[in-house]
Motif scaffolding. Structure first.
Motif, PDB file in Angstrom:
ATOM      1  N   ILE A   1       0.840  -1.205   0.000  1.00 27.56           N
ATOM      2  CA  ILE A   1       0.000   0.000   0.000  1.00 27.56           C
ATOM      3  C   ILE A   1       0.874   1.254   0.000  1.00 27.56           C
ATOM      4  O   ILE A   1       0.637   2.198  -0.765  1.00 27.56           O
ATOM      5  CB  ILE A   1      -0.948  -0.017   1.227  1.00 27.56           C
ATOM      6  CG1 ILE A   1      -2.000  -1.110   1.060  1.00 27.56           C
ATOM      7  CG2 ILE A   1      -1.611   1.343   1.428  1.00 27.56           C
ATOM      8  CD1 ILE A   1      -2.756  -1.464   2.335  1.00 27.56           C
ATOM      9  N   VAL A   2       1.917   1.236   0.832  1.00 26.49           N
ATOM     10  CA  VAL A   2       2.816   2.395   0.899  1.00 26.49           C
ATOM     11  C   VAL A   2       3.538   2.574  -0.436  1.00 26.49           C
ATOM     12  O   VAL A   2       3.662   3.691  -0.953  1.00 26.49           O
ATOM     13  CB  VAL A   2       3.812   2.233   2.067  1.00 26.49           C
ATOM     14  CG1 VAL A   2       4.886   3.314   2.014  1.00 26.49           C
ATOM     15  CG2 VAL A   2       3.075   2.286   3.400  1.00 26.49           C
TER      16      VAL A   2
ATOM     17  N   PHE B   1      -4.871   0.611  -5.393  1.00 29.14           N
ATOM     18  CA  PHE B   1      -4.424  -0.165  -4.230  1.00 29.14           C
ATOM     19  C   PHE B   1      -4.958  -1.596  -4.305  1.00 29.14           C
ATOM     20  O   PHE B   1      -4.252  -2.552  -4.000  1.00 29.14           O
ATOM     21  CB  PHE B   1      -4.871   0.519  -2.930  1.00 29.14           C
ATOM     22  CG  PHE B   1      -4.241   1.863  -2.723  1.00 29.14           C
ATOM     23  CD1 PHE B   1      -2.986   1.969  -2.134  1.00 29.14           C
ATOM     24  CD2 PHE B   1      -4.880   3.030  -3.137  1.00 29.14           C
ATOM     25  CE1 PHE B   1      -2.384   3.206  -1.954  1.00 29.14           C
ATOM     26  CE2 PHE B   1      -4.289   4.268  -2.954  1.00 29.14           C
ATOM     27  CZ  PHE B   1      -3.042   4.367  -2.371  1.00 29.14           C
ATOM     28  N   LYS B   2      -6.196  -1.728  -4.725  1.00 26.68           N
ATOM     29  CA  LYS B   2      -6.764  -3.076  -4.913  1.00 26.68           C
ATOM     30  C   LYS B   2      -5.928  -3.854  -5.924  1.00 26.68           C
ATOM     31  O   LYS B   2      -5.621  -5.031  -5.719  1.00 26.68           O
ATOM     32  CB  LYS B   2      -8.190  -2.973  -5.480  1.00 26.68           C
ATOM     33  CG  LYS B   2      -9.278  -2.705  -4.457  1.00 26.68           C
ATOM     34  CD  LYS B   2     -10.621  -2.688  -5.206  1.00 26.68           C
ATOM     35  CE  LYS B   2     -11.771  -2.220  -4.356  1.00 26.68           C
ATOM     36  NZ  LYS B   2     -12.279  -3.218  -3.418  1.00 26.68           N
ATOM     37  N   GLU B   3      -5.572  -3.158  -6.997  1.00 27.03           N
ATOM     38  CA  GLU B   3      -4.816  -3.844  -8.049  1.00 27.03           C
ATOM     39  C   GLU B   3      -3.475  -4.352  -7.547  1.00 27.03           C
ATOM     40  O   GLU B   3      -3.116  -5.507  -7.778  1.00 27.03           O
ATOM     41  CB  GLU B   3      -4.593  -2.890  -9.236  1.00 27.03           C
ATOM     42  CG  GLU B   3      -5.819  -2.785 -10.135  1.00 27.03           C
ATOM     43  CD  GLU B   3      -5.782  -1.568 -11.049  1.00 27.03           C
ATOM     44  OE1 GLU B   3      -4.669  -1.118 -11.382  1.00 27.03           O
ATOM     45  OE2 GLU B   3      -6.869  -1.073 -11.399  1.00 27.03           O
TER      46      GLU B   3
ATOM     47  N   GLU C   1      -3.909  12.455   0.828  1.00 26.95           N
ATOM     48  CA  GLU C   1      -4.237  13.290  -0.342  1.00 26.95           C
ATOM     49  C   GLU C   1      -4.157  12.469  -1.627  1.00 26.95           C
ATOM     50  O   GLU C   1      -5.019  12.585  -2.507  1.00 26.95           O
ATOM     51  CB  GLU C   1      -3.286  14.492  -0.407  1.00 26.95           C
ATOM     52  CG  GLU C   1      -3.542  15.488   0.720  1.00 26.95           C
ATOM     53  CD  GLU C   1      -2.379  16.463   0.944  1.00 26.95           C
ATOM     54  OE1 GLU C   1      -2.631  17.503   1.562  1.00 26.95           O
ATOM     55  OE2 GLU C   1      -1.235  16.167   0.529  1.00 26.95           O
ATOM     56  N   THR C   2      -3.132  11.640  -1.714  1.00 29.61           N
ATOM     57  CA  THR C   2      -3.014  10.790  -2.900  1.00 29.61           C
ATOM     58  C   THR C   2      -4.207   9.840  -2.976  1.00 29.61           C
ATOM     59  O   THR C   2      -4.820   9.672  -4.032  1.00 29.61           O
ATOM     60  CB  THR C   2      -1.691   9.984  -2.855  1.00 29.61           C
ATOM     61  OG1 THR C   2      -0.612  10.898  -2.785  1.00 29.61           O
ATOM     62  CG2 THR C   2      -1.545   9.095  -4.080  1.00 29.61           C
TER      63      THR C   2
ATOM     64  N   ALA D   1       4.463   5.468  -5.531  1.00 27.62           N
ATOM     65  CA  ALA D   1       4.508   5.441  -6.996  1.00 27.62           C
ATOM     66  C   ALA D   1       3.507   6.414  -7.618  1.00 27.62           C
ATOM     67  O   ALA D   1       3.708   6.886  -8.732  1.00 27.62           O
ATOM     68  CB  ALA D   1       4.234   4.017  -7.489  1.00 27.62           C
ATOM     69  N   ASN D   2       2.453   6.721  -6.901  1.00 33.16           N
ATOM     70  CA  ASN D   2       1.388   7.549  -7.479  1.00 33.16           C
ATOM     71  C   ASN D   2       1.364   8.984  -6.976  1.00 33.16           C
ATOM     72  O   ASN D   2       0.628   9.804  -7.498  1.00 33.16           O
ATOM     73  CB  ASN D   2       0.015   6.922  -7.177  1.00 33.16           C
ATOM     74  CG  ASN D   2      -0.263   5.725  -8.074  1.00 33.16           C
ATOM     75  OD1 ASN D   2      -0.702   5.870  -9.206  1.00 33.16           O
ATOM     76  ND2 ASN D   2       0.046   4.541  -7.568  1.00 33.16           N
TER      77      ASN D   2
END
Lengths: 105, 552
Positions: free
Chosen positions: B518-519, B544-546, B534-535, B524-525
């Protein structure tokens, strides 16, 4: 109170907290109470479990223990072995403080 | 700080005497457990997994050095040398013996402390902003109003048997550090008429199995009407709150069922029944009397910068790292707010040893006008430290292993006691927190990740505030085995939100890796300067699911 027994499970032991200090204790074969889980008597089936509960109910009345309940065990040799993580932790102490609880003594 | 008056002294003393008698009768067999249990709960005494647990109130999280030293004494004399600071700004002892509890309460009473209203279906300890009175930009000191609410709610006969427990939080700042909107009633002090403080009152927030964000039900309520308005809320709740179903008894369910507008209408109607409410209005003299207890200490006139402090920052990297995260701006030039992390890497969130409590008491007495705060994020705060003293304070904290430089970073987690201690828990929380803390232990990495609030609960009761974690972790039991469900995007601040469940739960072995994924997905995004939340709010849950479930 949370459910500590699974309908399909066959073997149970009985635990409670000692009134004076809250220490988890286990009902033994001679109707006494031990701080050690492996001393606990094993009930085979529902009827034997109910008998243990009757003894515990009297012990509550007699001011020895509080909060008695049956929990699932496996039989390891002739000793009970708790199935749930909860009862494993209760029988030993906090997994994050190995210096505390039963495991410390 | 507030000092007890004769009434406070009398009621606490009488309660100690009363409970001492009740324990005696219990041990003599004159009271059954069914009779005794509600009595012990009224005195903060629970029965947990390994022993009894005593929860001691720290009103609005504020205590003196003497009081902190008493908490250390209780830990040392009656318990196992430590205590656990909670999200309710209280402290819990995990191993008291029933026979000792009257003595513990008697000792606490000598320093104006007790365990009243730390359990049961009453108005619980009122919580507040740990920066009360010292943060720049504060409208008014919330401790004044929290103390008034404490006096009003203590042993209030009408609110002793509510449908369910009732939690109130107060802040005087637009930056919400007290999770106002996640409380049964949350109060934000705003500017009222003629420069007087007024209150925006939110109701119906809460976590547990039905998390909800509170709704504004009273806007700019004048200061003198605070208790009158609170009475109106309590009466609507006491009358209509559900008593038939434990899980539907909190005020949030009532507010939700009626709708916030209708609830607010009923409160206003109840408020109007009090007529002009003259008998319920706070007398001016009383507000000023309480305010005087919280008068600012005798600050020195100082320049805002201090050469010795600046020099230490430049020369001592460890000190500079700590200063970067653990200090906050003070409203008075030349002073700083010091945050003491109770989240050592790999340690137990919120735990402090008796020696550490003594050390904090000493430091507070010497360097912070004898005041300590407990935060709802399970840390401590020294509200008033001169910048010229910061280096010395840091050295003393460091010597007591209390200088972890991680406030607001990923390792500064809220973690409930979980299955290691709690009778209600389904899974362990502390050990998960420890593993995450160790995985992200590299301080440069933590700083690169930035502000990220991870909150962990060991069951749906949500004592670990997982619903409002940027990353929330909920322990669940699947046939006696621990699993962990993850939520993303929660927040407890002024933009409060309940997190979204990301997907199927993870095993104990998988959970830390999942948090890392997740982090990484965030990193990356993220765009320049974006924190995790915020992201998340920009890109949503799908990326995140992906990454979490792609392999499955």
């Amino acid at each position: 109170m949370a459910q500590h027994i699974n309908k399909k499970a066959r073997f149970h032991s009985l635990t409670a907290n000692r009134l004076l200090d809250g220490e988890p204790v286990y009902l033994t074969g001679d109707n006494g109470w031990s701080e050690v889980l492996t001393d606990a008597v094993i009930a085979d089936g529902k009827d034997e479990g109910a008998k243990l509960m009757d003894i515990a109910t009297q012990a509550v009345k007699d001011q020895h223990v509080v909060n008695p309940y049956l929990f699932d065990v496996d039989v390891d040799g002739d000793k009970p072995k708790p199935i749930s993580v909860r009862e494993q932790i209760r029988a030993t102490g906090p997994t994050v403080r190995l210096d505390l609880g039963k495991q410390a003594s | 700080m507030y000092r007890y008056d004769e009434f406070d002294h009398t009621i606490v003393k009488e309660r100690v005497t009363e409970f001492t008698g009740q324990v005696k009768r219990r041990l003599a067999g004159e009271l059954t457990e069914d009779e005794f249990k509600p009595l012990r709960l009224m005195n903060g005494l629970y029965l947990q997994l390994h022993a009894y647990m005593l929860r001691v109130a720290i009103p609005y999280g504020t205590l003196s050095g003497t009081q902190m030293r008493m908490l250390a004494h209780v830990a040392r004399k009656y318990d196992k040398g430590y205590g656990h600071f909670t999200t309710r700004q209280n402290i819990q002892y995990n191993w008291p013996k029933l026979k000792d509890v009257p003595d513990i309460l008697a000792d606490l009473a000598t320093v104006e402390m007790h365990a009243i209203q730390t359990s049961g279906n009453c108005i619980r300890n009122v919580t507040s902003d740990q920066y009360a009175g010292v943060a720049a930009g504060e409208i008014d000191d919330p401790r004044i109003w929290a103390e008034i609410l404490r006096q009003w709610s203590t042993f209030h006969p009408e609110y002793t048997f509510l449908p369910r427990k009732f939690k109130i939080a107060v802040t005087g700042h637009s930056n919400d550090r007290a999770a106002i909107k996640m409380h049964d009633v949350g109060i934000i002090i705003v500017e009222g008429e003629n420069g007087e403080p007024a209150f925006d009152i939110y109701a119906g927030g809460g976590q547990g199995r039905t998390p909800m964000v509170a709704h504004l039900v009273g806007e700019k309520i004048p200061a003198r009407d605070l208790l009158h308005f609170m009475d109106a809320i309590m009466r609507v709740y006491n009358m209509h709150g559900r008593r038939d179903n434990l899980y539907k008894a909190r005020i949030k369910i009532l507010v939700h069922a009626l709708g916030a507008e209708e609830f607010a209408r009923q409160v206003k109607e109840e408020f109007a029944k009090g007529g002009a409410g003259e008998d319920l209005k706070l007398p001016d003299g009383e507000i000023e009397r309480i305010r005087a207890y919280f008068a600012p200490p005798a600050y020195e006139t100082l320049p805002d910068t201090d050469a010795a402090y600046e020099k230490a920052l430049a020369e001592d990297k460890a000190f500079a790292q700590w200063a970067r995260t653990n200090l906050a701006d003070h409203k008075v030039p030349g002073y700083a707010i010091v945050n003491i992390s109770l989240k050592p890497i790999g340690g137990i969130a919120g735990d402090a040893s008796d020696a550490q409590m003594d050390a904090v008491a000493d430091i507070a007495e010497a360097f912070s006008f004898d005041e300590v705060r407990v935060t709802h994020e399970q840390n401590l705060t020294l509200p008033d430290v001169k910048k010229s003293d910061l280096y010395e304070v840091w050295k003393r904290l460091d010597a007591a292993l209390l200088a972890t430089p991680n406030i607001g970073l990923i390792s500064d987690m809220i973690v409930c006691p979980g299955l290691d201690y709690c009778d209600l828990a389904n899974a362990r929380s502390i050990s998960i927190g420890q593993m995450i803390s160790e995985r992200f232990a590299d301080l440069d990495k933590e700083h690169d990740i930035g502000e990220l609030k991870v909150k962990i609960s060991g069951c749906i009761n949500a004592c670990g505030h997982h619903h409002v974690g940027h990353i929330g972790i909920l322990g669940v039991d699947k046939k006696g085995v621990e699993f962990y469900q993850v939520t993303l995007g929660g927040s407890a601040d002024e933009n409060a939100a309940v997190g979204d469940i990301v997907g199927p739960a993870f095993t104990e072995e998988q959970i830390v890796g999942a948090i890392e994924t997740i982090v990484e997905t965030y990193v990356a995004n993220r765009q320049d300067g974006e924190i995790f939340l915020e992201t998340y709010r920009r890109i949503g849950i799908d990326p995140f699911k992906e990454t979490l479930y792609a392999a499955a």
